[in-house]
Design a protein around this motif. Structure first.
Motif, short mmCIF file in Angstrom:
data_model
loop_
_atom_site.label_atom_id
_atom_site.label_comp_id
_atom_site.label_asym_id
_atom_site.label_seq_id
_atom_site.Cartn_x
_atom_site.Cartn_y
_atom_site.Cartn_z
N HIS A 131 0.89 -1.20 0.04
CA HIS A 131 0.16 -0.16 -0.03
C HIS A 131 0.67 1.34 -0.01
O HIS A 131 0.76 2.29 -0.77
CB HIS A 131 -0.90 0.18 1.24
CG HIS A 131 -1.89 1.22 1.14
ND1 HIS A 131 -1.12 2.47 2.15
CD2 HIS A 131 -3.03 1.36 0.67
CE1 HIS A 131 -2.31 3.25 1.97
NE2 HIS A 131 -3.40 2.76 1.30
N ASP A 132 1.87 1.15 0.78
CA ASP A 132 2.79 2.44 1.00
C ASP A 132 3.31 2.73 -0.43
O ASP A 132 3.63 3.95 -0.94
CB ASP A 132 3.82 2.32 2.12
CG ASP A 132 3.22 2.26 3.51
OD1 ASP A 132 2.00 2.75 3.69
OD2 ASP A 132 3.78 1.85 4.21
N GLN A 135 0.97 4.11 -3.04
CA GLN A 135 0.76 5.67 -2.66
C GLN A 135 2.08 6.21 -3.23
O GLN A 135 1.96 7.48 -3.74
CB GLN A 135 0.52 5.76 -1.10
CG GLN A 135 -0.72 5.19 -0.44
CD GLN A 135 -1.79 6.04 -1.51
OE1 GLN A 135 -1.87 7.22 -1.51
NE2 GLN A 135 -3.00 5.32 -1.48
N GLU A 136 3.28 5.96 -3.04
CA GLU A 136 4.46 6.55 -3.66
C GLU A 136 4.44 6.69 -5.18
O GLU A 136 4.58 7.70 -5.49
CB GLU A 136 5.61 5.82 -3.08
CG GLU A 136 6.97 6.49 -3.52
CD GLU A 136 8.28 5.52 -3.10
OE1 GLU A 136 9.12 5.77 -3.89
OE2 GLU A 136 8.09 4.85 -2.03
N LEU A 138 1.84 6.68 -6.98
CA LEU A 138 0.71 7.61 -7.20
C LEU A 138 0.98 9.06 -7.01
O LEU A 138 0.84 9.86 -7.92
CB LEU A 138 -0.60 7.28 -6.52
CG LEU A 138 -2.05 7.57 -6.70
CD1 LEU A 138 -2.33 7.42 -8.28
CD2 LEU A 138 -2.95 7.43 -5.50
N ARG A 139 1.68 9.36 -5.94
CA ARG A 139 2.11 10.64 -5.57
C ARG A 139 3.09 11.24 -6.66
O ARG A 139 3.14 12.11 -7.35
CB ARG A 139 2.93 10.77 -4.26
CG ARG A 139 2.01 10.88 -3.03
CD ARG A 139 2.71 11.11 -1.88
NE ARG A 139 3.75 10.31 -1.71
CZ ARG A 139 3.41 9.23 -0.62
NH1 ARG A 139 2.47 8.95 -0.35
NH2 ARG A 139 4.58 8.38 -0.60
#
Length: 311
Positions: A131-132, A135-136, A138-139
């Motif tokens: 998940h982390d 998210q990285e 996606l950012r």
């Protein structure tokens, strides 16, 4: 007497004709030189200037105009080459930054799929890491597209009256736990009276996020982070975020706002960046009618200064 005058007139006319013929021949040679020179420049793809060798005013003006066009073409070509190089570097860095977290995601995914003996706790840890890293990714993608929209002019920023003093205070409070966790002493210099600027609050919030995060990433070894806000003598508003870390070498100052720029050793740091944050920060500040600059003396003070219009 008439014959003498006629002879003089005829001689004068002949002299004028000879002078005109010489001038026409010279102009023809000069125009031929211009033609051949331009043909050579087009064939070779160079931007060599044409020599202004003529006493003929129209020819001189023509040569000056051609040289100005050549200078403009040279500058445009240089800008294009630089942008093309930046784009190649940016794509290379984006590929690197995407590959790293995606490799982690694939690794943990395969482990989850092919290791039925994992405990529930181990599965939860791996899912959290997936998940982390997602998210990285996606950012990074959001940052890339935000920069593209900023540079193309597609991102609209509505300007309002923003209480910058309050925004700075709230932002520093939101970072308090992270700052103390890094052992950073915080120094704030914000006047008691509110300072208002003409800006976009969401954009300013992002600018503060980027600069504070940047100071935490690369200046934490100095164990101090500061923020100051005040009016300037010219009635502007100056916001400064600084640290006392290792700083940025003077030779790198002109590059820090380039796309995908990172210091050579930054990719192995605890806080890894995409290299887009400062570029986006600069574009946002400029879109709000402000300016940003860097001053850095290693291990003494590295300051990002933003000038904004008061409201």
């Amino acid at each position: 007497m008439m014959l003498v005058l006629l002879g003089i007139s005829t001689g004068g006319l002949a002299l004028v004709v000879v002078i005109l013929a010489i001038k026409l021949a010279q102009r023809s040679q000069q125009m031929n030189y211009i033609h051949l020179k331009l043909e050579h420049l087009l064939d070779q793809g160079t931007y060599e200037r044409l020599l202004v060798f003529s006493n003929d005013a129209p020819i001189q003006q023509l040569l000056r105009d051609i040289n100005q066009v050549l200078d403009y073409a040279h500058r445009t070509g240089a800008r294009y080459a630089n942008q093309e190089k930046e784009m190649r570097n940016m794509l290379s860095n984006i590929s690197h930054d995407l590959k790293t977290p995606l490799t982690v995601v694939l690794g943990y995914s395969e482990t989850l799929l092919h290791s039925p003996t994992l405990t529930e706790q181990e599965r939860e840890v791996m899912i959290g890491k997936i998940h982390d890293k997602a998210q990285e990714v996606l950012r990074l993608i959001h940052s890339f597209f935000d920069l593209a929209k900023l540079e193309s002019g597609d991102m609209e920023l509505s300007m309002t009256r923003v209480n910058l003093s309050e925004l700075c205070r709230l932002k520093m409070i939101s970072f308090y736990e992270m700052l103390t966790g890094l052992g950073l002493e915080v120094k704030l210099d914000i006047p008691e009276g509110d300072i208002f600027v003409q800006a976009n609050e969401e954009a300013l919030d992002r600018v503060l996020n980027n600069l504070i995060t940047n100071a935490m990433k690369y200046g934490s070894d100095g164990k101090m982070l500061g923020l100051s806000l005040h009016h300037t003598k010219s009635n502007g508003v100056l916001l400064e975020i600084w640290d006392q870390g290792k700083g940025i070498p003077e030779s790198e100052h002109s590059r820090v706002f380039e796309r995908m720029y990172t210091l050579e050793d930054s990719r192995n740091r605890q806080y890894q960046g995409s290299g887009l944050g400062l570029t986006i920060t600069k574009r946002l500040v400029e879109r709000m009618g402000g300016s940003i600059e860097l001053r850095s003396v290693p291990h003494h003070r590295t300051v990002f200064s933003i000038s904004l219009k008061p409201c």
